[in-house]
Write a protein that holds these residues in place. Structure first.
Motif, PDB file in Angstrom:
ATOM      1  N   ASP A  21     149.078  87.324  43.738  1.00  0.00           N
ATOM      2  CA  ASP A  21     149.232  88.634  44.368  1.00  0.00           C
ATOM      3  C   ASP A  21     148.925  88.448  45.848  1.00  0.00           C
ATOM      4  O   ASP A  21     147.832  87.987  46.212  1.00  0.00           O
ATOM      5  CB  ASP A  21     148.272  89.644  43.736  1.00  0.00           C
ATOM      6  CG  ASP A  21     148.542  91.066  44.204  1.00  0.00           C
ATOM      7  OD1 ASP A  21     148.924  91.232  45.386  1.00  0.00           O
ATOM      8  OD2 ASP A  21     148.377  92.000  43.408  1.00  0.00           O
ATOM      9  N   TRP A  22     149.875  88.806  46.694  1.00  0.00           N
ATOM     10  CA  TRP A  22     149.731  88.522  48.125  1.00  0.00           C
ATOM     11  C   TRP A  22     148.504  89.200  48.740  1.00  0.00           C
ATOM     12  O   TRP A  22     147.903  88.689  49.674  1.00  0.00           O
ATOM     13  CB  TRP A  22     150.998  88.916  48.883  1.00  0.00           C
ATOM     14  CG  TRP A  22     150.908  88.562  50.338  1.00  0.00           C
ATOM     15  CD1 TRP A  22     150.785  89.385  51.407  1.00  0.00           C
ATOM     16  CD2 TRP A  22     150.895  87.228  50.880  1.00  0.00           C
ATOM     17  NE1 TRP A  22     150.700  88.676  52.574  1.00  0.00           N
ATOM     18  CE2 TRP A  22     150.778  87.348  52.284  1.00  0.00           C
ATOM     19  CE3 TRP A  22     150.987  85.956  50.307  1.00  0.00           C
ATOM     20  CZ2 TRP A  22     150.735  86.239  53.126  1.00  0.00           C
ATOM     21  CZ3 TRP A  22     150.956  84.853  51.139  1.00  0.00           C
ATOM     22  CH2 TRP A  22     150.825  84.996  52.526  1.00  0.00           C
ATOM     23  N   ASN A  51     156.841  79.865  44.368  1.00  0.00           N
ATOM     24  CA  ASN A  51     157.405  81.181  44.096  1.00  0.00           C
ATOM     25  C   ASN A  51     158.046  81.665  45.407  1.00  0.00           C
ATOM     26  O   ASN A  51     157.360  82.026  46.351  1.00  0.00           O
ATOM     27  CB  ASN A  51     156.298  82.145  43.662  1.00  0.00           C
ATOM     28  CG  ASN A  51     156.841  83.493  43.256  1.00  0.00           C
ATOM     29  OD1 ASN A  51     157.886  83.932  43.717  1.00  0.00           O
ATOM     30  ND2 ASN A  51     156.094  84.185  42.396  1.00  0.00           N
ATOM     31  N   ASN A  52     159.372  81.629  45.481  1.00  0.00           N
ATOM     32  CA  ASN A  52     160.090  81.852  46.735  1.00  0.00           C
ATOM     33  C   ASN A  52     159.765  83.177  47.416  1.00  0.00           C
ATOM     34  O   ASN A  52     159.920  83.307  48.631  1.00  0.00           O
ATOM     35  CB  ASN A  52     161.607  81.764  46.505  1.00  0.00           C
ATOM     36  CG  ASN A  52     162.066  80.346  46.247  1.00  0.00           C
ATOM     37  OD1 ASN A  52     161.358  79.398  46.559  1.00  0.00           O
ATOM     38  ND2 ASN A  52     163.243  80.211  45.648  1.00  0.00           N
ATOM     39  N   LYS A  53     159.319  84.153  46.659  1.00  0.00           N
ATOM     40  CA  LYS A  53     159.082  85.459  47.266  1.00  0.00           C
ATOM     41  C   LYS A  53     157.920  85.430  48.261  1.00  0.00           C
ATOM     42  O   LYS A  53     157.799  86.328  49.103  1.00  0.00           O
ATOM     43  CB  LYS A  53     158.814  86.511  46.186  1.00  0.00           C
ATOM     44  CG  LYS A  53     157.459  86.387  45.497  1.00  0.00           C
ATOM     45  CD  LYS A  53     157.266  87.520  44.494  1.00  0.00           C
ATOM     46  CE  LYS A  53     155.879  87.449  43.836  1.00  0.00           C
ATOM     47  NZ  LYS A  53     155.683  88.546  42.875  1.00  0.00           N
ATOM     48  N   PHE A  54     157.079  84.383  48.175  1.00  0.00           N
ATOM     49  CA  PHE A  54     155.941  84.310  49.087  1.00  0.00           C
ATOM     50  C   PHE A  54     156.250  83.569  50.389  1.00  0.00           C
ATOM     51  O   PHE A  54     155.453  83.587  51.329  1.00  0.00           O
ATOM     52  CB  PHE A  54     154.747  83.646  48.398  1.00  0.00           C
ATOM     53  CG  PHE A  54     154.128  84.486  47.311  1.00  0.00           C
ATOM     54  CD1 PHE A  54     153.660  85.756  47.586  1.00  0.00           C
ATOM     55  CD2 PHE A  54     154.023  83.999  46.016  1.00  0.00           C
ATOM     56  CE1 PHE A  54     153.092  86.535  46.587  1.00  0.00           C
ATOM     57  CE2 PHE A  54     153.458  84.767  45.008  1.00  0.00           C
ATOM     58  CZ  PHE A  54     152.996  86.047  45.291  1.00  0.00           C
ATOM     59  N   PRO A  56     158.379  84.140  52.923  1.00  0.00           N
ATOM     60  CA  PRO A  56     158.353  84.961  54.141  1.00  0.00           C
ATOM     61  C   PRO A  56     156.933  85.370  54.548  1.00  0.00           C
ATOM     62  O   PRO A  56     156.616  85.406  55.745  1.00  0.00           O
ATOM     63  CB  PRO A  56     159.198  86.184  53.764  1.00  0.00           C
ATOM     64  CG  PRO A  56     160.077  85.721  52.652  1.00  0.00           C
ATOM     65  CD  PRO A  56     159.252  84.733  51.880  1.00  0.00           C
ATOM     66  N   LYS A  57     156.090  85.663  53.569  1.00  0.00           N
ATOM     67  CA  LYS A  57     154.718  86.078  53.875  1.00  0.00           C
ATOM     68  C   LYS A  57     153.905  84.916  54.448  1.00  0.00           C
ATOM     69  O   LYS A  57     153.115  85.091  55.384  1.00  0.00           O
ATOM     70  CB  LYS A  57     154.043  86.607  52.608  1.00  0.00           C
ATOM     71  CG  LYS A  57     154.658  87.875  52.063  1.00  0.00           C
ATOM     72  CD  LYS A  57     154.461  89.047  53.011  1.00  0.00           C
ATOM     73  CE  LYS A  57     154.962  90.350  52.403  1.00  0.00           C
ATOM     74  NZ  LYS A  57     154.784  91.483  53.352  1.00  0.00           N
ATOM     75  N   GLU A  85     161.383  75.008  51.478  1.00  0.00           N
ATOM     76  CA  GLU A  85     162.581  75.769  51.858  1.00  0.00           C
ATOM     77  C   GLU A  85     163.839  75.000  51.459  1.00  0.00           C
ATOM     78  O   GLU A  85     164.016  73.839  51.834  1.00  0.00           O
ATOM     79  CB  GLU A  85     162.568  76.027  53.370  1.00  0.00           C
ATOM     80  CG  GLU A  85     163.768  76.807  53.881  1.00  0.00           C
ATOM     81  CD  GLU A  85     163.808  78.232  53.367  1.00  0.00           C
ATOM     82  OE1 GLU A  85     164.637  78.502  52.470  1.00  0.00           O
ATOM     83  OE2 GLU A  85     163.006  79.065  53.852  1.00  0.00           O
ATOM     84  N   SER A  90     168.641  78.107  57.159  1.00  0.00           N
ATOM     85  CA  SER A  90     167.698  79.199  57.391  1.00  0.00           C
ATOM     86  C   SER A  90     167.147  79.182  58.815  1.00  0.00           C
ATOM     87  O   SER A  90     166.703  78.150  59.315  1.00  0.00           O
ATOM     88  CB  SER A  90     166.550  79.091  56.383  1.00  0.00           C
ATOM     89  OG  SER A  90     165.436  79.837  56.798  1.00  0.00           O
TER      90      SER A  90
END
Length: 412
Positions: A21-22, A51-54, A56-57, A85, A90
């Motif tokens: 959880d960020w 987990n690719n969703k993290f 950008p954070k 990446e 990108s």
């Protein structure tokens, strides 16, 4: 529990990976940075970013570390993003390479290893970053005296700056990525670097053509106060470099004018003395009277260090190394052997500190040519310095990217 800070971070990190959880991960990364737990910061960042969703954070966190000048932690996160990446197109990936290039040059200027790693990504950057990236590439190769590469990337820089100017300065002004310097600075710097690339290859007439390009840049539209300062500065550089070319071509009649310019501009003295010595050595004439105008004996490299950044200091040291070498050669030409040996050893010492193999070889060759004139103590110093040369030659390229960064981290 009276345990040292960070003692339970292994367990806490494992728990985070089970239920990522960020809102818990981001404070944890910040805390690792504060405690300088770099190895664990690296480990947890890579595991989280599987987990690719993290990604950008983590990138945003890296950028915040960079802005706060927490370069070691920022470098770890940027490198972690590069590891995971998958989209090589990108923009984020390109920015990570750009940031790492910037970080390295602050502590390890003149690195061909990191330059070649960044180069393939230069065109994928936002234009404002691409300008600065191309400038750093060209300056890095100038430090390595790879003049054909300087010419190539300086031309890319010139074309990009010209295109952005022709775009009426609209697109890059709307970008969230701001220019580090006025646009005229990049255009003028590109012309200056191109002229230097020809000058140092003794292509003097070609160098003059490019120097004339930055004699007067006041035609640039939209100049602010800083831009006007840069225009004046380039005009001064052009005047100096035109005189420099004449001196190097053996035109002794301009030497009084060139010496007067150096006296008016103390920051240019060291570069100017190198020019005078190169010309005197090549064309075999005396500049003793001119040298008397400058306090050579009082020159101290510690007074030339720049607080701007490491790579500015690097160029100061590089020039000092060159000055000592050319002054030694001039002294030998004038049969001032003691002075020649002294400055050969000074140049060799700085070359070793900078890991400049080319200058090391030149200095050792010069010393061996005049070894018979060295005192016993000078010969001892030379032998000790040769051990430093040997150690430099024994060093190998890093076995992995992380081993490379471990060596950089030690300097941060």
């Amino acid at each position: 529990m009276r345990l040292p800070k960070g003692s339970l971070y292994d367990l806490y990190g494992e728990d985070l990976l089970v239920n990522p959880d960020w809102k818990w991960i981001q404070p944890f990364l910040v805390r690792c940075e504060k405690l300088e737990m770099y190895e664990y910061l690296k480990k947890i960042a890579i595991l989280i970013m599987e987990n690719n969703k993290f990604i950008p954070k983590v990138f945003e966190t890296a950028e915040s570390f960079y802005e706060l000048e927490k370069l070691g932690s920022a470098a770890i996160l940027y490198e972690g993003i590069i590891e995971v990446e998958r989209d090589i197109r990108s923009e984020r990936l390109a920015i990570c390479h750009y940031r790492l290039f910037q970080i390295v040059l602050e502590h390890n200027f003149g690195s061909s290893y990191v330059a070649h790693r960044f180069i393939p990504f230069r065109a994928r950057l936002p234009k404002t970053y691409s300008l600065n990236g191309l400038l750093l590439i060209a300056e890095n190769f100038a430090a390595l005296e790879r003049w054909e590469d300087v010419e190539k990337y300086a031309e890319e820089l010139r074309e990009l700056a010209q295109d952005m100017y022709a775009d009426n300065r609209r697109s890059y002004k709307k970008s969230k990525y701001r220019l580090q310097h006025p646009l005229v600075f990049y255009y003028g710097r590109a012309l200056l670097l191109k002229s230097l690339s020809f000058e140092y290859r003794e292509m003097y007439e070609e160098a003059k053509k490019w120097i004339m390009g930055y004699v007067d840049l006041s035609w640039f539209k939209g100049l602010d106060e800083q831009g006007r300062i840069e225009v004046q500065r380039f005009s001064m550089y052009a005047r100096a470099n035109l005189l420099c070319i004449e001196v190097k071509m053996g035109n002794q009649t301009v030497i009084p004018q060139y010496a007067a310019f150096l006296q008016e501009n103390p920051d240019e003295i060291l570069e100017g003395l190198i020019t005078l010595l190169i010309s005197a050595n090549q064309h075999q004439y005396s500049i003793d009277e001119t040298l008397q105008l400058f306090a050579i004996e009082s020159m101290d490299i510690t007074k030339m260090e720049s607080t701007d950044s490491y790579y500015r200091e690097f160029f100061h040291r590089h020039r000092y190394c060159q000055f000592c070498y050319h002054y030694a050669a001039y002294s030998f030409y004038r049969d001032h052997f003691s002075e020649g040996i002294k400055y050969t050893l000074l140049s060799l010492e700085v070359a070793i500190q900078m890991k400049n193999n080319r200058m090391m070889v030149l200095c050792m060759t010069l010393f061996e040519k005049y070894r018979e004139h060295a005192t016993f103590d000078q010969s001892i110093v030379y032998d000790l310095l040769c051990k430093g040369v040997h150690n430099n030659m024994q060093e190998q390229q890093p076995g992995s990217l992380w081993s490379f960064w471990n060596s950089i981290m030690a300097a941060l």
